[in-house]
Design a protein around this motif. Structure first.
Motif, mmCIF file in Angstrom:
data_model
loop_
_atom_site.group_PDB
_atom_site.id
_atom_site.type_symbol
_atom_site.label_atom_id
_atom_site.label_comp_id
_atom_site.label_asym_id
_atom_site.label_seq_id
_atom_site.Cartn_x
_atom_site.Cartn_y
_atom_site.Cartn_z
ATOM 1 N N ARG A 135 0.824 -1.201 0.000
ATOM 2 C CA ARG A 135 0.000 0.000 0.000
ATOM 3 C C ARG A 135 0.863 1.258 0.000
ATOM 4 O O ARG A 135 0.511 2.260 -0.632
ATOM 5 N N SER A 136 1.960 1.187 0.763
ATOM 6 C CA SER A 136 2.846 2.351 0.799
ATOM 7 C C SER A 136 3.441 2.617 -0.572
ATOM 8 O O SER A 136 3.720 3.775 -0.923
ATOM 9 N N ALA A 137 3.644 1.542 -1.333
ATOM 10 C CA ALA A 137 4.170 1.733 -2.676
ATOM 11 C C ALA A 137 3.127 2.388 -3.568
ATOM 12 O O ALA A 137 3.455 3.075 -4.537
ATOM 13 N N VAL A 138 1.843 2.215 -3.245
ATOM 14 C CA VAL A 138 0.765 2.808 -4.041
ATOM 15 C C VAL A 138 0.469 4.216 -3.548
ATOM 16 O O VAL A 138 0.355 5.155 -4.328
ATOM 17 N N PHE A 139 0.353 4.354 -2.201
ATOM 18 C CA PHE A 139 0.003 5.651 -1.630
ATOM 19 C C PHE A 139 1.262 6.335 -1.087
ATOM 20 O O PHE A 139 2.116 5.687 -0.478
ATOM 21 N N SER A 140 1.328 7.606 -1.287
ATOM 22 C CA SER A 140 2.421 8.409 -0.738
ATOM 23 C C SER A 140 1.917 9.820 -0.493
ATOM 24 O O SER A 140 0.837 10.210 -0.958
ATOM 25 N N VAL A 141 2.674 10.562 0.302
ATOM 26 C CA VAL A 141 2.306 11.933 0.640
ATOM 27 C C VAL A 141 3.453 12.852 0.228
ATOM 28 O O VAL A 141 4.619 12.596 0.579
ATOM 29 N N ARG A 142 3.115 13.909 -0.485
ATOM 30 C CA ARG A 142 4.111 14.912 -0.865
ATOM 31 C C ARG A 142 3.969 16.097 0.090
ATOM 32 O O ARG A 142 2.868 16.630 0.274
ATOM 33 N N ILE A 143 5.087 16.490 0.695
ATOM 34 C CA ILE A 143 5.098 17.607 1.635
ATOM 35 C C ILE A 143 6.032 18.687 1.098
ATOM 36 O O ILE A 143 7.203 18.417 0.800
ATOM 37 N N ASP A 144 5.501 19.897 0.972
ATOM 38 C CA ASP A 144 6.274 21.029 0.462
ATOM 39 C C ASP A 144 6.307 22.150 1.507
ATOM 40 O O ASP A 144 5.257 22.460 2.115
ATOM 41 N N PRO A 145 7.475 22.755 1.741
ATOM 42 C CA PRO A 145 7.501 23.963 2.569
ATOM 43 C C PRO A 145 6.625 25.043 1.914
ATOM 44 O O PRO A 145 6.625 25.212 0.693
ATOM 45 N N TYR A 146 5.896 25.772 2.730
ATOM 46 C CA TYR A 146 4.916 26.725 2.186
ATOM 47 C C TYR A 146 5.137 28.112 2.789
ATOM 48 O O TYR A 146 5.240 28.251 4.022
ATOM 49 N N VAL A 147 5.182 29.092 1.909
ATOM 50 C CA VAL A 147 5.301 30.496 2.327
ATOM 51 C C VAL A 147 4.305 31.311 1.520
ATOM 52 O O VAL A 147 4.261 31.236 0.285
ATOM 53 N N LYS A 148 3.509 32.087 2.236
ATOM 54 C CA LYS A 148 2.554 32.978 1.567
ATOM 55 C C LYS A 148 2.766 34.397 2.092
ATOM 56 O O LYS A 148 2.798 34.606 3.321
ATOM 57 N N ILE A 149 2.959 35.313 1.153
ATOM 58 C CA ILE A 149 3.168 36.724 1.514
ATOM 59 C C ILE A 149 1.985 37.509 0.965
ATOM 60 O O ILE A 149 1.738 37.537 -0.243
ATOM 61 N N GLU A 150 1.250 38.106 1.894
ATOM 62 C CA GLU A 150 0.048 38.851 1.522
ATOM 63 C C GLU A 150 0.329 40.351 1.701
ATOM 64 O O GLU A 150 0.562 40.818 2.830
ATOM 65 N N LYS A 151 0.329 41.069 0.589
ATOM 66 C CA LYS A 151 0.629 42.514 0.605
ATOM 67 C C LYS A 151 -0.668 43.296 0.779
ATOM 68 O O LYS A 151 -1.625 43.091 0.048
ATOM 69 N N ASP A 152 -0.636 44.197 1.792
ATOM 70 C CA ASP A 152 -1.804 45.033 2.059
ATOM 71 C C ASP A 152 -1.410 46.478 1.773
ATOM 72 O O ASP A 152 -0.717 47.121 2.576
ATOM 73 N N ALA A 153 -1.792 46.947 0.582
ATOM 74 C CA ALA A 153 -1.400 48.294 0.165
ATOM 75 C C ALA A 153 -2.426 49.289 0.669
ATOM 76 O O ALA A 153 -3.572 49.329 0.211
ATOM 77 N N GLY A 154 -1.985 50.094 1.644
ATOM 78 C CA GLY A 154 -2.866 51.105 2.185
ATOM 79 C C GLY A 154 -2.647 52.455 1.519
ATOM 80 O O GLY A 154 -1.786 52.619 0.658
ATOM 81 N N ILE A 155 -3.405 53.450 1.955
ATOM 82 C CA ILE A 155 -3.279 54.801 1.386
ATOM 83 C C ILE A 155 -1.980 55.447 1.822
ATOM 84 O O ILE A 155 -1.287 56.095 1.031
ATOM 85 N N ILE A 156 -1.615 55.204 3.091
ATOM 86 C CA ILE A 156 -0.382 55.822 3.617
ATOM 87 C C ILE A 156 0.721 54.784 3.758
ATOM 88 O O ILE A 156 1.845 54.985 3.301
ATOM 89 N N PHE A 157 0.402 53.613 4.407
ATOM 90 C CA PHE A 157 1.422 52.600 4.662
ATOM 91 C C PHE A 157 1.080 51.298 3.935
ATOM 92 O O PHE A 157 -0.093 51.010 3.684
ATOM 93 N N THR A 158 2.097 50.568 3.639
ATOM 94 C CA THR A 158 1.948 49.236 3.047
ATOM 95 C C THR A 158 2.518 48.211 4.012
ATOM 96 O O THR A 158 3.671 48.328 4.461
#
Length: 240
Positions: free
Chosen positions: A129-152
């Motif tokens: 079963r392990s040969a059939v099923f496997s799990v892929r794990i990736d490091p994850y980074v998400k950068i969310e930019k919040d552009a304001g009127i004065i500051f970002t």
């Protein structure tokens, strides 16, 4: 002549007296002999009775002795018989105990063999079963930019994403697990590299958790996934 006649008469008279005396002696001796015979018969009778009584007592004593010997033999035989039964029971119990021990040993061996066979079969099945099923794990980074009127500002989310694979082909969409987030003002490459390093550590920890006792090929380490999103604009699809 008268003297001769007197002598003859005297002789005849003396002979008569002597005959009477002799007769009386004969009669006395006859009576004495009869009495002695009676006493002898009584003595013989008494001796016979004594012999009969002696023989009766002897027979009684012999019979009593035989009965005692019979009782003794019976007691000895019964003791020997009971001893034999006791020894036989003991031997039987020992034999039963040995049979039980052998049976337990055989049952234990069969159980151990069956358990080992089951473990081997489960291992083979798990590996298959392990040969059939496997799990892929990736490091994850998400950068969310919040552009304001004065500051970002920038909101960062780090963690890992995992995806189930069947024979190396993705079966479902990747699922994101965020374990660290923070708000920062500026984002440069150095800061992005730091976030990637944090994500890699989180992904490695998660991979070890998923791996457990599974074979190493059941978990696939992927490359880092870095996504940038700007708010107040149409968000970029990140699959999260």
């Amino acid at each position: 002549m008268s003297w001769i006649f007197a002598s003859i008469v005297s002789a005849v008279f003396g002979a008569g007296i002597m005959w009477l005396i002799l007769k009386r002696k004969i009669e006395w001796r006859s009576r004495l002999a009869a009495d002695l015979e009676i006493r002898v018969r009584d003595l013989e009778k008494q001796i016979h009775l004594n012999e009969t009584a002696f023989l009766a007592k002897k027979n009684e004593a012999e019979h009593s002795r035989l009965e005692d010997e019979k009782k003794i033999r019976s007691v000895v035989f019964q003791d020997g018989y009971e001893h034999g039964l006791t020894e036989g029971r003991k031997d039987h119990l020992v034999e039963i105990a040995n049979l039980k021990a052998d049976f337990r040993e055989n049952i234990g061996k069969v159980r151990d063999d069956a358990a080992q066979q089951a473990r081997n079969e489960l291992k083979l099945e798990y590996e298959a079963r392990s040969a059939v099923f496997s799990v892929r794990i990736d490091p994850y980074v998400k950068i969310e930019k919040d552009a304001g009127i004065i500051f970002t500002t920038h909101n960062t989310f780090t963690g890992y994403q995992y995806q189930l694979l069947i024979n190396g082909i993705p079966a479902f969409k990747p699922h994101v697990i965020v374990q660290h987030s923070e708000e920062i003002k500026d984002v440069d490459q150095a800061r992005v590299d730091q976030l990637i390093t944090i994500a890699q550590n989180l992904a490695n920890t998660a991979a070890q958790t998923y791996l457990g006792s599974a074979p190493e090929k059941a978990v696939i380490y992927g490359s880092e996934v870095v996504k940038r999103v700007t708010k107040n604009k149409a968000p970029v699809a990140d699959g999260s």
